[in-house]
Design a protein around this motif. Structure first.
Motif, PDB file in Angstrom:
ATOM      1  N   ARG A  20       0.868  -1.189   0.000  1.00 18.42           N
ATOM      2  CA  ARG A  20       0.000   0.000   0.000  1.00 18.42           C
ATOM      3  C   ARG A  20       0.900   1.233   0.000  1.00 18.42           C
ATOM      4  NH1 ARG A  20      -2.875  -3.904   2.685  1.00 18.42           N
ATOM      5  NH2 ARG A  20      -5.136  -3.938   2.345  1.00 18.42           N
ATOM      6  N   THR A  21       0.805   2.016  -1.047  1.00 16.47           N
ATOM      7  CA  THR A  21       1.728   3.135  -1.233  1.00 16.47           C
ATOM      8  C   THR A  21       1.494   4.210  -0.176  1.00 16.47           C
ATOM      9  OG1 THR A  21       1.738   2.732  -3.602  1.00 16.47           O
ATOM     10  CG2 THR A  21       2.526   4.877  -2.851  1.00 16.47           C
ATOM     11  N   ILE A  22       2.574   4.642   0.431  1.00 21.62           N
ATOM     12  CA  ILE A  22       2.539   5.783   1.345  1.00 21.62           C
ATOM     13  C   ILE A  22       3.139   6.971   0.597  1.00 21.62           C
ATOM     14  CG2 ILE A  22       3.358   6.732   3.526  1.00 21.62           C
ATOM     15  CD1 ILE A  22       3.466   3.918   4.642  1.00 21.62           C
ATOM     16  N   THR A  23       2.355   8.011   0.449  1.00 19.34           N
ATOM     17  CA  THR A  23       2.786   9.182  -0.316  1.00 19.34           C
ATOM     18  C   THR A  23       3.225  10.286   0.628  1.00 19.34           C
ATOM     19  OG1 THR A  23       1.192   8.633  -2.049  1.00 19.34           O
ATOM     20  CG2 THR A  23       2.100  10.863  -2.055  1.00 19.34           C
ATOM     21  N   ALA A  24       4.326  10.933   0.300  1.00 20.00           N
ATOM     22  CA  ALA A  24       4.798  12.061   1.107  1.00 20.00           C
ATOM     23  C   ALA A  24       3.807  13.214   0.998  1.00 20.00           C
ATOM     24  CB  ALA A  24       6.178  12.509   0.633  1.00 20.00           C
ATOM     25  N   VAL A  25       3.461  13.796   2.137  1.00 23.00           N
ATOM     26  CA  VAL A  25       2.505  14.896   2.155  1.00 23.00           C
ATOM     27  C   VAL A  25       3.202  16.183   1.719  1.00 23.00           C
ATOM     28  CG1 VAL A  25       1.112  13.838   3.971  1.00 23.00           C
ATOM     29  CG2 VAL A  25       2.961  15.404   4.583  1.00 23.00           C
ATOM     30  N   SER A  26       2.399  17.212   1.496  1.00 29.47           N
ATOM     31  CA  SER A  26       2.947  18.525   1.151  1.00 29.47           C
ATOM     32  C   SER A  26       3.756  19.066   2.328  1.00 29.47           C
ATOM     33  CB  SER A  26       1.824  19.494   0.798  1.00 29.47           C
ATOM     34  OG  SER A  26       0.981  19.696   1.929  1.00 29.47           O
ATOM     35  N   THR A  27       4.687  19.946   2.043  1.00 31.96           N
ATOM     36  CA  THR A  27       5.539  20.510   3.101  1.00 31.96           C
ATOM     37  C   THR A  27       5.536  22.033   3.135  1.00 31.96           C
ATOM     38  OG1 THR A  27       7.460  20.441   1.627  1.00 31.96           O
ATOM     39  CG2 THR A  27       7.095  18.532   3.060  1.00 31.96           C
ATOM     40  N   SER A  28       4.919  22.680   2.142  1.00 26.88           N
ATOM     41  CA  SER A  28       5.085  24.136   2.049  1.00 26.88           C
ATOM     42  C   SER A  28       3.776  24.888   1.824  1.00 26.88           C
ATOM     43  CB  SER A  28       6.072  24.482   0.931  1.00 26.88           C
ATOM     44  OG  SER A  28       5.652  23.916  -0.298  1.00 26.88           O
ATOM     45  N   VAL A  29       2.630  24.278   2.142  1.00 27.13           N
ATOM     46  CA  VAL A  29       1.371  25.026   2.097  1.00 27.13           C
ATOM     47  C   VAL A  29       1.378  25.994   3.274  1.00 27.13           C
ATOM     48  CG1 VAL A  29      -1.130  24.898   2.220  1.00 27.13           C
ATOM     49  CG2 VAL A  29       0.149  23.123   0.994  1.00 27.13           C
ATOM     50  N   THR A  30       1.288  27.270   3.002  1.00 29.11           N
ATOM     51  CA  THR A  30       1.488  28.308   4.019  1.00 29.11           C
ATOM     52  C   THR A  30       0.182  29.009   4.345  1.00 29.11           C
ATOM     53  OG1 THR A  30       3.723  28.655   3.182  1.00 29.11           O
ATOM     54  CG2 THR A  30       2.814  30.357   4.624  1.00 29.11           C
ATOM     55  N   ALA A  31      -0.102  29.128   5.633  1.00 30.43           N
ATOM     56  CA  ALA A  31      -1.308  29.822   6.100  1.00 30.43           C
ATOM     57  C   ALA A  31      -0.941  31.229   6.548  1.00 30.43           C
ATOM     58  CB  ALA A  31      -1.956  29.054   7.239  1.00 30.43           C
ATOM     59  N   PHE A  32      -1.780  32.195   6.164  1.00 29.34           N
ATOM     60  CA  PHE A  32      -1.637  33.589   6.575  1.00 29.34           C
ATOM     61  C   PHE A  32      -2.915  34.002   7.298  1.00 29.34           C
ATOM     62  CE2 PHE A  32       1.042  32.977   2.902  1.00 29.34           C
ATOM     63  CZ  PHE A  32       2.207  33.686   3.189  1.00 29.34           C
ATOM     64  N   VAL A  33      -2.772  34.595   8.473  1.00 27.78           N
ATOM     65  CA  VAL A  33      -3.935  35.015   9.262  1.00 27.78           C
ATOM     66  C   VAL A  33      -3.785  36.491   9.593  1.00 27.78           C
ATOM     67  CG1 VAL A  33      -5.291  34.617  11.356  1.00 27.78           C
ATOM     68  CG2 VAL A  33      -4.119  32.702  10.245  1.00 27.78           C
ATOM     69  N   GLY A  34      -4.823  37.290   9.281  1.00 30.49           N
ATOM     70  CA  GLY A  34      -4.782  38.711   9.614  1.00 30.49           C
ATOM     71  C   GLY A  34      -5.779  39.510   8.804  1.00 30.49           C
TER      72      GLY A  34
END
Length: 616
Positions: A20-34
């Motif tokens: 069962r393939t394990i896929t690397a998740v994203s690492t650079s989705v950036t959240a901005f709050v303000g």
């Protein structure tokens, strides 16, 4: 599926793979709050470019550090961002569209309430126009706002194109509400001046000038309606040409862009002015013949204008607004429902007057990052305008020292596109973009720093640093931004806030911490299939195979130390990690270890002078 043999021969049976393939998740989705100038409040919105931000959140705004941070994020290599707009006491603009006639045997009153879809002063700029130029001009009407057009809508709730349903289902700008306490089947008055009804034969146009005035003005403009129009369309065209022949004041298009539209057996005359309150008033024999001296209406209905509620941005969000409430999922907690958030930026926080106001927000953000397996980028306080001040006030940030956060100093000096002048900006957006660019090109295990980590668009830094000065704060866990000849401004540090030498943390470096977070989240998602499987050696073997295959793929890409997989990682899942008592309790234990790469922070070159050689 199993085959039941019934005849002599060969049977083919497909078996499911044990991998069962394990896929690397994203690492650079950036959240901005303000704060942003517009957009949905306390909702996490995913965008893939600054054009998306401009459409949904209004683009750059002088009072919005978030808007500049998002721009710098995409400029430096970012690809996906999540924006949460926080507004304190913001209010949506609205306007009531009136019905002042009784041509359908209904009393006059409010026909429709138009409200900006999102709170903020941006809604005050919306303009709504109404006309009856439809296939059934006595029953339906057209509604226009911004670049959106809603044709053949009806005020009747039983109609298939009921205006409230049509607008609310498709508009990105407004919502429509039926009037409270009045008959909902009223149609709004069309904008401009509407003539009386024409019969089968058009009236003769007197051989005189048509007299036009602007309501509130004293000057009378005169023009001549040319020709003998044979139908209503031709009459409307002749009247439009006559109005456009009147000279305009410089910089205006009141007459030059005037429009005359046939609506059933009537004409609608609308000025071309940008001012919605501009009203054309007709007089004289020609106006009487064409029945144009009836009560004229505004050029457009101004949302938030007279008779409506003005939109307000509200006050800039304070610490409690940014933190929000976990139960209501406001502020920071709006991110809890977002599956992929890897980096968190709060560019407004560094501008708070005191560090004591910044600490509660940073602490709440750090707790969120721990829960979400994300990483917080902390901007140095804007008051740190010298190195000595930064060193003196750094201990006040000790309550938020964490291996899930990194501090960057000093701020960036860039040209503000709104003014053309140099201005200081928090670095978090640009640093997040560099992390995204590094992750894409080299991998999350590469430190987002060095000569490759150039800060695009940065002219200078608010506090220039040299090597000895850098050496004073680097051991304290502060990542400096430096400027070098030819290379320009770069990120020159890769430590977490827990990376001070005195703390001796195993999570000293940013790439080590972020690599571990990526592995944790990937395994968390990639091993969900294990739940409810029979807990015995066949399952453990499958786990070792699948997790090992995932870690080996990372090893082959250079994510770990070692020259062989045995040196780089291990996966243990057997009866030693999972005892019989664990099995009885429904528990399977998986032990994963890896040898992370650590950045070459200090490069030491030893030079020795060779002594003379004696030839033999």
């Amino acid at each position: 599926m199993p085959v039941t043999p019934t005849y002599p021969g060969v049977y083919i049976e497909e078996l499911p793979s044990r991998v069962r393939t394990i896929t690397a998740v994203s690492t650079s989705v950036t959240a901005f709050v303000g704060y942003t100038s517009r957009g949905p409040v306390d909702q996490a919105v995913t965008i893939t470019g600054f054009a998306d931000f401009e459409r949904q959140f209004g683009g750059l705004a002088a009072k919005s550090p978030v808007s500049y941070a998002v721009q710098q994020f995409f400029l430096n290599g970012g690809s996906i961002a999540v924006v949460v707009r926080v507004a304190s006491g913001a209010r949506a603009a609205s306007v009531e569209l009136p019905n002042s006639s009784s041509d359908v045997d209904q009393p006059a009153g409010t026909a429709l309430v138009i409200r900006a879809k999102e709170p903020g002063a941006w809604g005050n700029g919306l303009r709504v126009s109404v006309d009856y130029a439809t296939r059934t001009p006595n029953e339906t009407y057209n509604l226009r706002v911004g670049g959106e057009t809603f044709n053949d809508v009806s005020p009747d709730p039983e109609h298939p194109r009921y205006v409230v349903d049509v607008v609310n289902a498709s508009s990105d700008l407004i919502t429509a509400e039926p009037p409270a306490g009045t008959d909902p089947r009223l149609r709004p008055d069309p904008v401009g001046t509407v003539s009386g009804a024409f019969g089968a034969e058009l009236p003769a146009i007197p051989d005189e000038d048509l007299e036009v005035k602007l309501r509130g003005g004293t000057e009378t403009f005169r023009t001549r309606v040319q020709g003998e129009p044979g139908n209503l369309v031709a009459l409307g065209l002749a009247l439009e040409q006559a109005l456009r022949a009147i000279p305009d004041q410089p910089g205006t298009r009141t007459f030059g862009a005037a429009r005359v539209t046939p609506m059933g057996n009537r004409l609608q005359v609308v000025s071309g002015s940008d001012d919605p309150a501009t009203v054309l008033e007709f007089s004289g024999a020609v106006a009487t013949a064409l029945n144009l001296n009836a009560s004229p209406n505004v050029t457009a209905y101004a949302v938030g204008g007279e008779g409506g509620q003005a939109g307000e941005d509200g006050g800039l969000p304070g610490p409690t607004d940014i933190i929000g409430a976990e139960s209501a999922k406001t502020g920071l907690h709006a991110l809890r429902d977002v599956e992929d958030v890897n980096l968190l930026c709060l560019p407004e926080v560094c501008g708070y007057p005191t560090i004591d106001q910044q600490i509660p927000v940073l602490a709440a953000a750090e707790r969120l990052c721990v829960d979400k397996r994300a990483f917080l980028l902390v901007d140095s306080p804007s008051s740190w305008d010298t190195l000595n001040r930064a060193r003196a006030e750094l201990p006040r940030l000790d309550p938020v020292r964490s291996d899930h956060a990194a501090l960057y100093f000093p701020h960036l000096e860039q040209v503000d596109p709104l003014t053309g002048r140099l201005r200081a900006f928090p670095p978090c957006g640009a640093v997040a973009g560099i992390m995204a660019r590094t992750d894409s090109g080299r991998g999350v295990w590469k430190a987002p720093a060095g000569t490759e980590a150039r800060l695009a668009g940065t002219r200078a830094l608010t506090v220039p640093l040299n090597d000895p000065e850098n050496g004073l704060v680097n051991p304290l866990g502060v990542n400096c931004l430096r400027s070098f000849p030819v290379i320009g401004p770069v990120v020159w540090g890769a430590r977490t806030l827990d990376g001070a030498d005195a703390l001796a943390s195993q999570w000293k470096y940013v790439p080590v911490r972020r690599l571990a977070l990526m592995i944790e989240e990937s395994l968390y998602r990639g091993t969900k299939w294990v739940v409810f499987e029979p807990n015995d050696e066949p399952l453990w073997a499958q786990i070792r195979l699948n997790v090992g295959a995932f870690l080996n793929s990372l090893f082959e890409r250079g994510a770990f130390q070692g020259v062989s997989s045995r040196e780089a990682y291990f996966v243990k899942c057997d009866k030693e990690t999972t005892t019989q008592n664990d099995i009885n309790n429904g528990i399977v234990n998986i032990l994963v270890g890896f040898a992370p790469l650590k950045p070459a922070e200090f490069v030491i070159i030893q030079i020795e002078q060779m002594a003379g050689q004696i030839e033999v």
